[in-house]
Design a protein around this motif. Structure first.
Motif, short mmCIF file in Angstrom:
data_model
loop_
_atom_site.label_atom_id
_atom_site.label_comp_id
_atom_site.label_asym_id
_atom_site.label_seq_id
_atom_site.Cartn_x
_atom_site.Cartn_y
_atom_site.Cartn_z
N THR A 9 18.13 -3.18 36.83
CA THR A 9 16.73 -3.40 36.53
C THR A 9 16.35 -4.95 36.21
OG1 THR A 9 16.97 -3.32 33.99
CG2 THR A 9 17.11 -1.16 35.02
N GLY A 10 15.09 -4.90 36.11
CA GLY A 10 14.34 -6.33 35.84
C GLY A 10 14.75 -7.17 34.68
N ALA A 11 14.53 -6.10 33.80
CA ALA A 11 15.34 -6.42 32.35
C ALA A 11 16.55 -6.75 32.23
CB ALA A 11 14.76 -5.38 31.30
N GLN A 12 17.29 -6.42 32.87
CA GLN A 12 18.91 -6.43 32.86
C GLN A 12 19.10 -7.83 33.52
OE1 GLN A 12 21.31 -3.40 34.87
NE2 GLN A 12 22.68 -3.60 33.38
N ARG A 13 18.40 -7.97 34.78
CA ARG A 13 18.58 -9.39 35.32
C ARG A 13 18.29 -10.32 34.62
NH1 ARG A 13 17.53 -5.69 39.48
NH2 ARG A 13 15.39 -6.06 39.41
N SER A 14 17.10 -10.23 33.90
CA SER A 14 16.42 -11.51 33.20
C SER A 14 17.32 -11.67 32.02
CB SER A 14 15.02 -10.93 32.71
OG SER A 14 14.11 -10.90 33.78
N GLY A 136 11.20 6.06 43.06
CA GLY A 136 11.20 4.50 42.92
C GLY A 136 10.61 4.05 41.39
N GLY A 137 10.61 5.08 40.49
CA GLY A 137 9.93 4.69 39.46
C GLY A 137 11.10 4.32 38.67
N ASP A 138 11.11 3.25 37.41
CA ASP A 138 11.83 2.73 37.01
C ASP A 138 11.67 2.94 35.60
OD1 ASP A 138 14.31 1.06 36.20
OD2 ASP A 138 13.43 -0.80 36.49
N ALA A 139 12.75 3.47 34.92
CA ALA A 139 12.39 3.96 33.42
C ALA A 139 12.75 2.92 32.33
CB ALA A 139 12.98 5.21 33.04
#
Length: 139
Positions: A9-14, A136-139
């Protein structure tokens, strides 16, 4: 078998944390090696980062109740967090979620954030709802 999930996820990558699923207790774990990028102006782990780890551990634990891959979307309805001790740069913290009640679509969870020495850094409780997101939704 424990599976480690990175960069999903974006949060995980950030933030740079990893997610582990497949533990015998059914709880997902978010693991973060603390760097200066994760600190507040007092040079300790920022409370928002700690809360993010706790939220994700509880959300992924919710998902694991529906499927072993942990990808069934559950959304946070509410969350309360208690901050108990500082975590320092160079240390590692692990948030572990656990289901405390609920049914098929609404779950009650708790999570603890511990450092590498077993010190309780923060804890949280939350209510999570199973969601029907479009593909495609990201929770």
């Amino acid at each position: 078998m424990i599976e480690t999930i990175r960069d999903e996820t974006g949060a995980q990558r950030s933030l740079g944390y990893t997610l582990e699923i497949g533990h015998p207790d059914g709880g997902a774990r978010c693991i973060l090696d603390i760097t200066e990028a994760h600190t507040n102006r007092h040079n300790v782990l920022h409370g928002g980062v700690a809360a993010t780890l706790l939220d994700n551990a509880m959300g992924a634990t919710s998902s694991l109740t529906a499927d072993a891959t942990g990808r069934t979307p559950f959304l946070t309805i509410s969350m309360a967090t208690q901050f108990l001790a500082p975590a320092l740069v160079g240390g590692r913290v692990t948030a572990t979620g656990r289901v405390t009640g609920g049914g098929r679509s609404i779950l009650f969870l708790a999570a603890d954030l511990l450092d590498q020495d077993g010190t309780l850094i923060a804890s949280a409780t939350g209510v999570f709802k199973r969601a029907n997101l479009p593909k495609g939704g990201d929770a």
